[in-house]
Design a protein around this motif. Sequence first.
Motif, PDB file in Angstrom:
ATOM      1  N   PHE A  12       0.734  -1.178  -0.026  1.00  0.00           N
ATOM      2  CA  PHE A  12      -0.100  -0.143   0.004  1.00  0.00           C
ATOM      3  C   PHE A  12       0.785   1.329   0.137  1.00  0.00           C
ATOM      4  O   PHE A  12       0.681   2.436  -0.719  1.00  0.00           O
ATOM      5  N   LEU A  15       2.110   1.727  -3.386  1.00  0.00           N
ATOM      6  CA  LEU A  15       1.287   2.236  -4.293  1.00  0.00           C
ATOM      7  C   LEU A  15       1.258   3.711  -4.113  1.00  0.00           C
ATOM      8  O   LEU A  15       0.963   4.364  -5.195  1.00  0.00           O
ATOM      9  N   GLN A 175      -4.671  -1.133 -15.594  1.00  0.00           N
ATOM     10  CA  GLN A 175      -4.703  -1.604 -14.021  1.00  0.00           C
ATOM     11  C   GLN A 175      -5.399  -3.038 -14.032  1.00  0.00           C
ATOM     12  O   GLN A 175      -4.508  -3.955 -13.300  1.00  0.00           O
ATOM     13  N   LYS A 179      -2.746  -6.156 -13.010  1.00  0.00           N
ATOM     14  CA  LYS A 179      -2.915  -7.153 -11.799  1.00  0.00           C
ATOM     15  C   LYS A 179      -3.144  -8.666 -11.944  1.00  0.00           C
ATOM     16  O   LYS A 179      -2.331  -9.289 -11.333  1.00  0.00           O
ATOM     17  N   ILE A 239       4.058   0.701  -9.001  1.00  0.00           N
ATOM     18  CA  ILE A 239       2.305   0.383  -8.869  1.00  0.00           C
ATOM     19  C   ILE A 239       2.229  -0.895  -9.439  1.00  0.00           C
ATOM     20  O   ILE A 239       1.408  -1.627  -8.818  1.00  0.00           O
ATOM     21  N   ALA A 242       2.743  -3.034  -6.512  1.00  0.00           N
ATOM     22  CA  ALA A 242       1.807  -3.125  -5.385  1.00  0.00           C
ATOM     23  C   ALA A 242       0.380  -3.817  -5.796  1.00  0.00           C
ATOM     24  O   ALA A 242      -0.271  -4.550  -5.009  1.00  0.00           O
ATOM     25  N   LEU A 243       0.256  -3.858  -7.334  1.00  0.00           N
ATOM     26  CA  LEU A 243      -1.053  -4.210  -7.664  1.00  0.00           C
ATOM     27  C   LEU A 243      -1.147  -5.974  -7.366  1.00  0.00           C
ATOM     28  O   LEU A 243      -2.508  -6.414  -7.386  1.00  0.00           O
ATOM     29  N   LEU A 246      -2.689  -5.878  -3.809  1.00  0.00           N
ATOM     30  CA  LEU A 246      -3.900  -5.238  -3.336  1.00  0.00           C
ATOM     31  C   LEU A 246      -4.981  -5.360  -4.238  1.00  0.00           C
ATOM     32  O   LEU A 246      -4.896  -5.768  -5.355  1.00  0.00           O
ATOM     33  N   SER A 251      -6.646   0.005  -5.106  1.00  0.00           N
ATOM     34  CA  SER A 251      -5.556   0.469  -6.089  1.00  0.00           C
ATOM     35  C   SER A 251      -5.908   1.542  -6.712  1.00  0.00           C
ATOM     36  O   SER A 251      -5.273   2.710  -6.484  1.00  0.00           O
ATOM     37  N   SER A 252      -7.196   1.575  -7.441  1.00  0.00           N
ATOM     38  CA  SER A 252      -7.441   2.657  -8.377  1.00  0.00           C
ATOM     39  C   SER A 252      -7.987   3.742  -7.500  1.00  0.00           C
ATOM     40  O   SER A 252      -7.706   5.152  -7.919  1.00  0.00           O
ATOM     41  N   SER A 254      -6.552   4.507  -4.450  1.00  0.00           N
ATOM     42  CA  SER A 254      -5.366   5.157  -3.943  1.00  0.00           C
ATOM     43  C   SER A 254      -4.849   5.996  -4.685  1.00  0.00           C
ATOM     44  O   SER A 254      -4.027   6.866  -4.499  1.00  0.00           O
ATOM     45  N   LYS A 293      -9.227   2.082   2.334  1.00  0.00           N
ATOM     46  CA  LYS A 293      -8.251   1.044   2.666  1.00  0.00           C
ATOM     47  C   LYS A 293      -9.124   0.236   3.893  1.00  0.00           C
ATOM     48  O   LYS A 293      -8.804  -1.114   3.834  1.00  0.00           O
TER      49      LYS A 293
END
Length: 296
Positions: A12, A15, A175, A179, A239, A242-243, A246, A251-252, A254, A293
């Motif tokens: 997180f 990200l 995204q 992912k 990113i 991180a994807l 999460l 993610s989107s 954030s 979150k």
Amino acid sequence: MSDTKHFPVVAFAALLVGGMAIGFAGIFMRLSDVNPIASAFWRMALAAPFLWVWALAVARQDVADGKRTDFTRGLVLAGVYFAADMALWHLSLHTTTVANATLLSNFAPIFIALWVWFAHRVRFSRIFIIGMSFALVGAVLLVGPNASGGGHGGGSKLLGDALGLSSAVFYAAYQLVVKDARSMYSTARLMAWSTTITGLALLPFALLSPGDFWPAQAAGWMPLLALALVAQIGGQTVIAYALAHLPASLSSVSLLIQPLTAAVAAWLIFAEAIGPLQMLGGALLLWGIYLSKRGS
């Protein structure tokens, strides 16, 4: 105690750092002296060699970890979707205000939430929906004061707004594809391929667009190199890592930290004032990310 409820704090944080890095993309693009789509191309072209060195360096580790090293459709989709996002956003900058283009391109959370609900029948918690709403309202307030005026004629401005919103659709698709691809590929190989494909897809548009393709002076390479190192490697690559850890919806949401970063950077670098309404928007945006979150 079971760790099923453990929240991936490192992912997180990565990200948010990646989102802040991408927030500087508009600043570096403004400092460059090439046409906007050319700046997007050079962002990819200058980043790709660094990413390929990294990908080749960890190739053996990828095999040991059971990661794929072959070429698949997911890599192509990631590059094509991101190229479409970049091209549409840069085109929207020519026909509407920068504020409108930035705001509309950051509506990806809505499209991701709709897709996850439609395709996977995922039901979101109430606190997540409230958080996403706060974050989107905050983004509107943050950019809204600059969204009126300074644009082109009514028809052209409407087209620019449509292009900006369309870029959000492709950024959402990017995204989601990244992912999925991160479950098969390492961050290094995924980003090396997707960055290369994005650059190749952007090249003909960069060559045909009005304005310079090559920097006029040696100093003109500095903003482009910054785009590659900060926005693409320090932003999109972090990113992508991180994807993998999460939910796509969180993610989107954030990543809405991007317009906040851009506003603060423009205030510090270009002395663009931030009014009380924008400060409130920034606070709501951060509060919305925190609630999202908690509700993920």
